[in-house]
Design a protein around this motif. Structure first.
Motif, PDB file in Angstrom:
ATOM      1  N   TRP A  16       8.155   4.482  -5.496  1.00  0.00           N
ATOM      2  CA  TRP A  16       7.344   5.638  -5.875  1.00  0.00           C
ATOM      3  C   TRP A  16       6.619   5.379  -7.196  1.00  0.00           C
ATOM      4  CZ3 TRP A  16       6.635   9.303  -9.641  1.00  0.00           C
ATOM      5  CH2 TRP A  16       5.905  10.437  -9.270  1.00  0.00           C
ATOM      6  N   MET A  17       7.328   4.825  -8.177  1.00  0.00           N
ATOM      7  CA  MET A  17       6.709   4.572  -9.486  1.00  0.00           C
ATOM      8  C   MET A  17       5.600   3.527  -9.381  1.00  0.00           C
ATOM      9  SD  MET A  17       7.925   6.696 -11.621  1.00  0.00           S
ATOM     10  CE  MET A  17       7.389   6.057 -13.185  1.00  0.00           C
ATOM     11  N   ARG A  18       5.801   2.510  -8.572  1.00  0.00           N
ATOM     12  CA  ARG A  18       4.736   1.512  -8.380  1.00  0.00           C
ATOM     13  C   ARG A  18       3.494   2.164  -7.783  1.00  0.00           C
ATOM     14  NH1 ARG A  18       8.504  -3.228  -6.040  1.00  0.00           N
ATOM     15  NH2 ARG A  18       9.101  -4.119  -8.053  1.00  0.00           N
ATOM     16  N   ALA A  19       3.696   3.002  -6.779  1.00  0.00           N
ATOM     17  CA  ALA A  19       2.560   3.695  -6.168  1.00  0.00           C
ATOM     18  C   ALA A  19       1.896   4.637  -7.166  1.00  0.00           C
ATOM     19  CB  ALA A  19       3.012   4.455  -4.927  1.00  0.00           C
ATOM     20  N   LEU A  20       2.687   5.299  -7.990  1.00  0.00           N
ATOM     21  CA  LEU A  20       2.134   6.197  -9.005  1.00  0.00           C
ATOM     22  C   LEU A  20       1.250   5.441  -9.987  1.00  0.00           C
ATOM     23  CD1 LEU A  20       2.190   9.054 -10.468  1.00  0.00           C
ATOM     24  CD2 LEU A  20       3.901   7.980 -11.939  1.00  0.00           C
ATOM     25  N   TYR A  21       1.767   4.356 -10.551  1.00  0.00           N
ATOM     26  CA  TYR A  21       0.988   3.584 -11.521  1.00  0.00           C
ATOM     27  C   TYR A  21      -0.232   2.932 -10.884  1.00  0.00           C
ATOM     28  CZ  TYR A  21       4.602   4.315 -14.997  1.00  0.00           C
ATOM     29  OH  TYR A  21       5.470   4.887 -15.888  1.00  0.00           O
ATOM     30  N   ARG A  22      -0.100   2.485  -9.652  1.00  0.00           N
ATOM     31  CA  ARG A  22      -1.246   1.900  -8.940  1.00  0.00           C
ATOM     32  C   ARG A  22      -2.342   2.960  -8.784  1.00  0.00           C
ATOM     33  NH1 ARG A  22       1.307   0.426  -4.527  1.00  0.00           N
ATOM     34  NH2 ARG A  22       2.131  -1.404  -5.564  1.00  0.00           N
ATOM     35  N   GLY A  23      -1.961   4.149  -8.393  1.00  0.00           N
ATOM     36  CA  GLY A  23      -2.945   5.212  -8.230  1.00  0.00           C
ATOM     37  C   GLY A  23      -3.560   5.650  -9.543  1.00  0.00           C
ATOM     38  N   ARG A  24      -2.723   5.796 -10.553  1.00  0.00           N
ATOM     39  CA  ARG A  24      -3.193   6.319 -11.839  1.00  0.00           C
ATOM     40  C   ARG A  24      -4.048   5.313 -12.594  1.00  0.00           C
ATOM     41  NH1 ARG A  24      -5.514   8.878 -14.913  1.00  0.00           N
ATOM     42  NH2 ARG A  24      -4.743  10.031 -16.686  1.00  0.00           N
ATOM     43  N   PHE A  25      -3.576   4.069 -12.682  1.00  0.00           N
ATOM     44  CA  PHE A  25      -4.241   3.111 -13.559  1.00  0.00           C
ATOM     45  C   PHE A  25      -5.141   2.115 -12.835  1.00  0.00           C
ATOM     46  CE2 PHE A  25      -0.348   4.391 -15.872  1.00  0.00           C
ATOM     47  CZ  PHE A  25      -0.992   5.111 -16.865  1.00  0.00           C
ATOM     48  N   THR A  26      -4.849   1.808 -11.589  1.00  0.00           N
ATOM     49  CA  THR A  26      -5.708   0.884 -10.848  1.00  0.00           C
ATOM     50  C   THR A  26      -6.817   1.634 -10.127  1.00  0.00           C
ATOM     51  OG1 THR A  26      -3.859  -0.644 -10.566  1.00  0.00           O
ATOM     52  CG2 THR A  26      -5.740  -0.948  -9.108  1.00  0.00           C
ATOM     53  N   ALA A  27      -6.445   2.702  -9.437  1.00  0.00           N
ATOM     54  CA  ALA A  27      -7.440   3.467  -8.675  1.00  0.00           C
ATOM     55  C   ALA A  27      -8.131   4.538  -9.510  1.00  0.00           C
ATOM     56  CB  ALA A  27      -6.778   4.107  -7.453  1.00  0.00           C
ATOM     57  N   GLY A  28      -7.599   4.834 -10.695  1.00  0.00           N
ATOM     58  CA  GLY A  28      -8.231   5.806 -11.577  1.00  0.00           C
ATOM     59  C   GLY A  28      -8.071   7.257 -11.152  1.00  0.00           C
ATOM     60  N   LEU A  29      -7.031   7.556 -10.387  1.00  0.00           N
ATOM     61  CA  LEU A  29      -6.793   8.935  -9.960  1.00  0.00           C
ATOM     62  C   LEU A  29      -6.274   9.773 -11.122  1.00  0.00           C
ATOM     63  CD1 LEU A  29      -4.918   8.224  -6.600  1.00  0.00           C
ATOM     64  CD2 LEU A  29      -7.323   8.818  -6.897  1.00  0.00           C
ATOM     65  N   SER A  30      -6.443  11.067 -11.027  1.00  0.00           N
ATOM     66  CA  SER A  30      -5.826  11.963 -12.006  1.00  0.00           C
ATOM     67  C   SER A  30      -4.313  11.886 -11.816  1.00  0.00           C
ATOM     68  CB  SER A  30      -6.300  13.401 -11.789  1.00  0.00           C
ATOM     69  OG  SER A  30      -5.763  13.906 -10.567  1.00  0.00           O
ATOM     70  N   THR A  31      -3.565  12.354 -12.784  1.00  0.00           N
ATOM     71  CA  THR A  31      -2.108  12.314 -12.660  1.00  0.00           C
ATOM     72  C   THR A  31      -1.655  13.112 -11.449  1.00  0.00           C
ATOM     73  OG1 THR A  31      -1.842  12.014 -15.038  1.00  0.00           O
ATOM     74  CG2 THR A  31       0.076  12.801 -13.831  1.00  0.00           C
ATOM     75  N   HIS A  36       0.586  12.929  -5.921  1.00  0.00           N
ATOM     76  CA  HIS A  36       0.433  13.251  -4.501  1.00  0.00           C
ATOM     77  C   HIS A  36       0.319  11.972  -3.667  1.00  0.00           C
ATOM     78  CE1 HIS A  36      -0.887  15.356  -0.910  1.00  0.00           C
ATOM     79  NE2 HIS A  36      -1.865  14.462  -0.821  1.00  0.00           N
ATOM     80  N   GLU A  37      -0.509  11.051  -4.106  1.00  0.00           N
ATOM     81  CA  GLU A  37      -0.725   9.813  -3.365  1.00  0.00           C
ATOM     82  C   GLU A  37       0.541   8.953  -3.333  1.00  0.00           C
ATOM     83  OE1 GLU A  37      -2.764   6.983  -1.100  1.00  0.00           O
ATOM     84  OE2 GLU A  37      -3.173   9.078  -1.514  1.00  0.00           O
ATOM     85  N   ALA A  38       1.280   8.901  -4.431  1.00  0.00           N
ATOM     86  CA  ALA A  38       2.524   8.130  -4.454  1.00  0.00           C
ATOM     87  C   ALA A  38       3.527   8.695  -3.457  1.00  0.00           C
ATOM     88  CB  ALA A  38       3.119   8.133  -5.864  1.00  0.00           C
ATOM     89  N   THR A  39       3.620   9.997  -3.395  1.00  0.00           N
ATOM     90  CA  THR A  39       4.529  10.641  -2.447  1.00  0.00           C
ATOM     91  C   THR A  39       4.088  10.366  -1.013  1.00  0.00           C
ATOM     92  OG1 THR A  39       5.063  12.346  -4.051  1.00  0.00           O
ATOM     93  CG2 THR A  39       5.523  12.856  -1.750  1.00  0.00           C
ATOM     94  N   ARG A  40       2.806  10.483  -0.758  1.00  0.00           N
ATOM     95  CA  ARG A  40       2.278  10.213   0.572  1.00  0.00           C
ATOM     96  C   ARG A  40       2.535   8.767   0.987  1.00  0.00           C
ATOM     97  NH1 ARG A  40      -1.355   8.023   3.243  1.00  0.00           N
ATOM     98  NH2 ARG A  40      -2.402   7.074   1.477  1.00  0.00           N
ATOM     99  N   ARG A  41       2.306   7.846   0.066  1.00  0.00           N
ATOM    100  CA  ARG A  41       2.534   6.421   0.368  1.00  0.00           C
ATOM    101  C   ARG A  41       4.007   6.130   0.633  1.00  0.00           C
ATOM    102  NH1 ARG A  41      -1.247   2.389  -0.704  1.00  0.00           N
ATOM    103  NH2 ARG A  41      -3.192   3.178  -1.553  1.00  0.00           N
ATOM    104  N   LEU A  42       4.883   6.706  -0.181  1.00  0.00           N
ATOM    105  CA  LEU A  42       6.313   6.482   0.014  1.00  0.00           C
ATOM    106  C   LEU A  42       6.748   6.983   1.383  1.00  0.00           C
ATOM    107  CD1 LEU A  42       9.019   5.510  -1.157  1.00  0.00           C
ATOM    108  CD2 LEU A  42       9.324   7.799  -2.072  1.00  0.00           C
ATOM    109  N   LEU A  43       6.315   8.166   1.758  1.00  0.00           N
ATOM    110  CA  LEU A  43       6.656   8.695   3.077  1.00  0.00           C
ATOM    111  C   LEU A  43       6.112   7.805   4.186  1.00  0.00           C
ATOM    112  CD1 LEU A  43       6.157  12.496   2.504  1.00  0.00           C
ATOM    113  CD2 LEU A  43       8.269  11.364   3.196  1.00  0.00           C
ATOM    114  N   GLN A  44       4.883   7.357   4.038  1.00  0.00           N
ATOM    115  CA  GLN A  44       4.276   6.493   5.041  1.00  0.00           C
ATOM    116  C   GLN A  44       5.057   5.180   5.168  1.00  0.00           C
ATOM    117  OE1 GLN A  44       0.232   5.455   4.142  1.00  0.00           O
ATOM    118  NE2 GLN A  44      -0.017   4.216   5.974  1.00  0.00           N
ATOM    119  N   GLN A  45       5.410   4.565   4.059  1.00  0.00           N
ATOM    120  CA  GLN A  45       6.171   3.317   4.088  1.00  0.00           C
ATOM    121  C   GLN A  45       7.526   3.513   4.743  1.00  0.00           C
ATOM    122  OE1 GLN A  45       6.382   2.184  -0.008  1.00  0.00           O
ATOM    123  NE2 GLN A  45       4.332   1.298  -0.046  1.00  0.00           N
ATOM    124  N   ARG A  46       8.189   4.614   4.424  1.00  0.00           N
ATOM    125  CA  ARG A  46       9.509   4.867   4.994  1.00  0.00           C
ATOM    126  C   ARG A  46       9.419   5.104   6.500  1.00  0.00           C
ATOM    127  NH1 ARG A  46      13.326   4.948   1.184  1.00  0.00           N
ATOM    128  NH2 ARG A  46      14.866   5.883   2.561  1.00  0.00           N
TER     129      ARG A  46
END
Length: 68
Positions: A16-31, A36-46
């Motif tokens: 989850w933290m990797r997805a959060l940082y990827r979204g926030r700092f690599t993709a430039g998303l708002s916090t 939201h995206e980290a949660t969505r990605r984690l669910l999708q991966q699981r």
């Protein structure tokens, strides 16, 4: 502040933290969007790997504060 409302399983927390940082700092998303995206990605991966999608693994993560 990014926090967890309960103790997290290490692997799920790390994913989850990797997805959060990827979204926030690599993709430039708002916090808020990165959370939201980290949660969505984690669910999708699981789902893709036939692991549990019980809220224990993802619902405890929250962002608090003024992140503008």
């Amino acid at each position: 502040v990014i926090m967890s409302l309960w103790a997290q399983e290490d692997e799920a927390g790390r994913e989850w933290m990797r997805a959060l940082y990827r979204g926030r700092f690599t993709a430039g998303l708002s916090t808020a969007d990165a959370v939201h995206e980290a949660t969505r990605r984690l669910l999708q991966q699981r789902r893709e790997t036939d692991r549990s999608t019980h809220p224990f693994y993802w619902a405890g993560f929250v962002a608090a504060g003024d992140w503008r």
